[in-house]
Scaffold this active site. Sequence first.
Site, mmCIF file in Angstrom:
data_model
loop_
_atom_site.group_PDB
_atom_site.id
_atom_site.type_symbol
_atom_site.label_atom_id
_atom_site.label_comp_id
_atom_site.label_asym_id
_atom_site.label_seq_id
_atom_site.Cartn_x
_atom_site.Cartn_y
_atom_site.Cartn_z
ATOM 1 C CG HIS A 1 -2.298 -0.975 1.183
ATOM 2 N ND1 HIS A 1 -2.100 -2.162 1.309
ATOM 3 C CD2 HIS A 1 -3.445 -0.569 0.789
ATOM 4 C CE1 HIS A 1 -3.425 -2.691 1.009
ATOM 5 N NE2 HIS A 1 -4.005 -1.762 0.739
ATOM 6 N N GLY A 2 1.953 1.280 0.323
ATOM 7 C CA GLY A 2 2.716 2.346 0.412
ATOM 8 C C GLY A 2 4.287 2.297 1.036
#
Length: 479
Positions: A326-327
Amino acid sequence: MLFNSLEYLIFLPIVFILYWFVFKKREWQNLLIVIASYYFYGCWSWKFLLLIAFTTFSSYLSGVLIEKYEGKRLYQKAACATNIIINIGILCVFKYYNFFAESLADMFAVAGIQLNWVTLDVILPVGISFYTFQALSYTIDIYQHKFKATKHIVSFFAYVSFFPLLVAGPIDRASNLIPQFEKARTFSYDKAVDGLRQILWGLFKKMVVADNCAAAVNAFFGNYEGFDGFNLFCGGVMFTVQIYCDFSGYSDIALGSARLFGFEAMRNFRYPFFARDIAEMWRRWHISLTTWFRDYIYIPLGGSRCSKWKIVRNTLIIYLVSGLWHGANWTFVAWGAFHAVLFIPIILSGKNRKYTNSVAEGRYLPTLKELGQMLGTFLLVMFGFIIFRAETITQAWNYIARIFTEFTFSSLEYGEKALQYAALMLVIEWVYRDREHGLQIKGNGLMKYRAARWLTYAALLYMIFTLSGTQATFIYFQF
């Protein structure tokens, strides 16, 4: 080009008309999709078109080589591994290089050692995590003899770049989409109308619910020290609703747009707020990514068919990787670890498949037990999303701590209207929880009457045009 923009409102019908009424042959329709998709993606940045083209061609070539060297497993493994390394390497450079370089430097700084790492001044290409995983699944499926390599390069380019799914998924499988690209399509009025309904429902969730929640969420997280626990709790609730409506709204628009062109893409959400435990929630949330990690990481590691400590290991890996996907921030890793801690007791007790049916199936209302289970699951998910939304681990800790230490029932300072819109959305999804989206017509019900349908459409359009929030971009574009 955003789904909720005037540009897309013009772009979509133009491509639709050309697709069905000008380019009537399958080969020309696929070529049109490639051109339209590259234009759609190029509206963000033309320079990254070479990147997606390279990923696509590399994956196509790997499939050809794997089939060419059938019976020569070493060569097949080399072709598969090379494509995986190349594309994961590209993803890591753009998305994770600075994160790991800075994290490593910080670790050494604690010991008094200064590292002069060179960071890269690069922009994260929109959708790179999504189209990279979609392309990689094709190569892996061919290597595992789950799918035959396509001989039609235009079909494969259309599969990877298909504009409804390109920027934020769903991450569909080659076994589902490529056969649809390789057969003739005929226009279906019913399918197209249902696609429009799903687009309308997605726009309502995004523009009315998510975007109104966004304004309040930004206020709460931007100055959490200035709010009491009640307001911060409501901020956590609103972010949980925001990210669901933002992302599932995007998915609804994507699936509806794909259906306009005769394609049935993979469903990405199945009403996760009605889940009775964390295991059920993950079967209903971001389904395309969850199943991707299950099939290509969890099961190859041994899945649940191994010793208990390996089950724990595999679960930790899958959730930590999911968080990192997700990041490039430790908050995402912590979010993944949080869910791993919640999930491990369930899977070790063998109750991860306890709830596979719809809640309150055949009934209008849930039992008190079911209601308690849904509320408990929602609260756990909410606290996880506070970690997800925070900029740092420290901010997440302090935000949650204030909920418990500074909690007093008070007036809500932001987002009262947003919660009302969210309640309306949840009521509609509860009533139609046995359907793919909130406006799908299926069997008996009020929506079978034309007057009821058009009143519903008019009401939703009115709310979209008059009550929309100000945030335009989709949250998952950053991933």
